[in-house]
Design an enzyme around this catalytic site. Structure first.
Site, short mmCIF file in Angstrom:
data_model
loop_
_atom_site.label_atom_id
_atom_site.label_comp_id
_atom_site.label_asym_id
_atom_site.label_seq_id
_atom_site.Cartn_x
_atom_site.Cartn_y
_atom_site.Cartn_z
N LYS A 195 12.59 0.91 -0.49
CA LYS A 195 11.31 0.75 -0.69
C LYS A 195 11.08 2.19 -1.21
O LYS A 195 11.40 2.78 -0.18
CB LYS A 195 10.51 0.83 0.99
N GLY A 241 0.69 -0.79 -0.16
CA GLY A 241 0.32 -0.02 0.33
C GLY A 241 0.79 0.90 -0.18
O GLY A 241 0.12 2.73 -0.38
N ASP A 287 0.90 -3.44 14.04
CA ASP A 287 0.10 -4.86 13.25
C ASP A 287 1.38 -5.73 13.41
O ASP A 287 1.98 -6.12 12.10
CB ASP A 287 0.82 -3.81 12.01
N VAL A 320 8.94 -2.37 -3.41
CA VAL A 320 10.09 -2.28 -2.82
C VAL A 320 11.02 -3.60 -4.17
O VAL A 320 10.22 -4.45 -4.53
CB VAL A 320 9.86 -3.16 -1.36
N GLY A 364 3.71 1.76 -1.90
CA GLY A 364 4.65 1.80 -3.28
C GLY A 364 4.78 0.71 -3.15
O GLY A 364 4.74 -0.83 -2.32
#
Length: 267
Positions: free
Chosen positions: A41, A22, A129, A26, A24
């Site tokens: 990233k 979400g 998370d 890598v 971008g």
């Protein structure tokens, strides 16, 4: 705009894509000055037009810069280019961790992950998370905690940060201030998935604990630790990751069948 092999961002040469999320893309890259491979990233220029994404990206860089632990991926630098901002990090040659794992192996990785979380908490960072996709396992058996994009720092979480009922503690879903209890709950869910191969199936924010069907497959102390970590009431959970580590390191695994698996009694 996707980058191609041979493209450059500062002294870093793009070798190929590693993944997309979400925030971008890598890429695998090479540091042309030091001769080492890195993970890069990229927050594309188009994404940088959204202030919340830019703030989250820059926040992750600052969070990682605060943390120094063998089980947390190291940040090297941040680069600005015409393609967007680039976060240059340690390349972990492996893949996200996955269950089900034999109990001794799951406990080994759980200790590494819990140690990384404890180190983050000591710096005022709450990950928020915790899930297998955010734990990378290298070829040497080392688990590295990654993706601090929605982490809270000193009690403050990024505005409009997303959350999932499967990774968020009940009080997170209800909008409570970030706390260590969030990561205790997340660790319990992660540990259960390492053992079973399945995330806990919570039908609502105010959940009841899912039960392990065959408690003989895991030591009683581990069973109790997971259950308490996933308690709906924060007062029923372990207070700190240090408490969790004490239990994990004291487990007697000598009588555990290394081929045993555990099943989740889903609710």
């Amino acid at each position: 705009m996707a980058l191609n092999a041979g493209d450059r961002i500062g002294p870093y040469e793009i070798l190929g894509p590693l993944g997309k999320g979400g925030m971008g893309e890598v890429y695998r890259g090479r540091d042309t000055k030091l001769g080492r491979e890195v993970a890069i990233k990229i927050l594309p220029t188009a994404f940088a037009q959204f202030p919340d994404r830019l703030i989250r990206f820059e926040r992750e860089a600052k969070v990682l810069a605060k943390l120094n632990h063998p089980n947390i991926a190291t940040i090297y630098t941040v680069e600005d280019s015409s393609e967007g901002k680039a976060l240059v990090m340690e390349l972990v040659p492996g893949a996200p961790i996955r269950g089900p794992l034999p109990v001794p192996q799951a406990v080994k990785y759980a200790i590494q992950i819990a140690s990384a979380i404890e180190a983050a908490h000591e710096q005022g960072v709450i990950h928020r998370d915790l899930k297998p996709a955010n734990v990378l396992l290298d070829f040497h058996g080392r688990a590295l905690l990654s993706d601090f994009g929605i982490a809270a720092v000193d009690g403050v979480a990024p505005a409009n940060a997303p959350h999932s009922p499967l990774t968020s503690a009940p009080q997170q879903v209800r909008g409570a201030s970030p706390s260590v209890a969030d990561d205790v709950f997340g660790f319990g869910a992660l540990a259960l998935e390492l053992l079973t191969g399945y995330p806990p199936n919570f039908p609502s924010a105010d959940i009841d604990i899912a039960a392990i069907r065959d408690p003989r497959a895991v030591p009683d102390a581990l069973h109790a630790l997971i259950r308490s970590s996933l308690a709906s009431d924060v007062n029923d959970r372990p207070r700190t990751m240090a408490e969790i580590l004490t239990v994990l390191r004291a487990l007697d695994l000598t009588s555990v069948d290394v081929d045993a698996s555990v099943l989740l009694e889903r609710i």
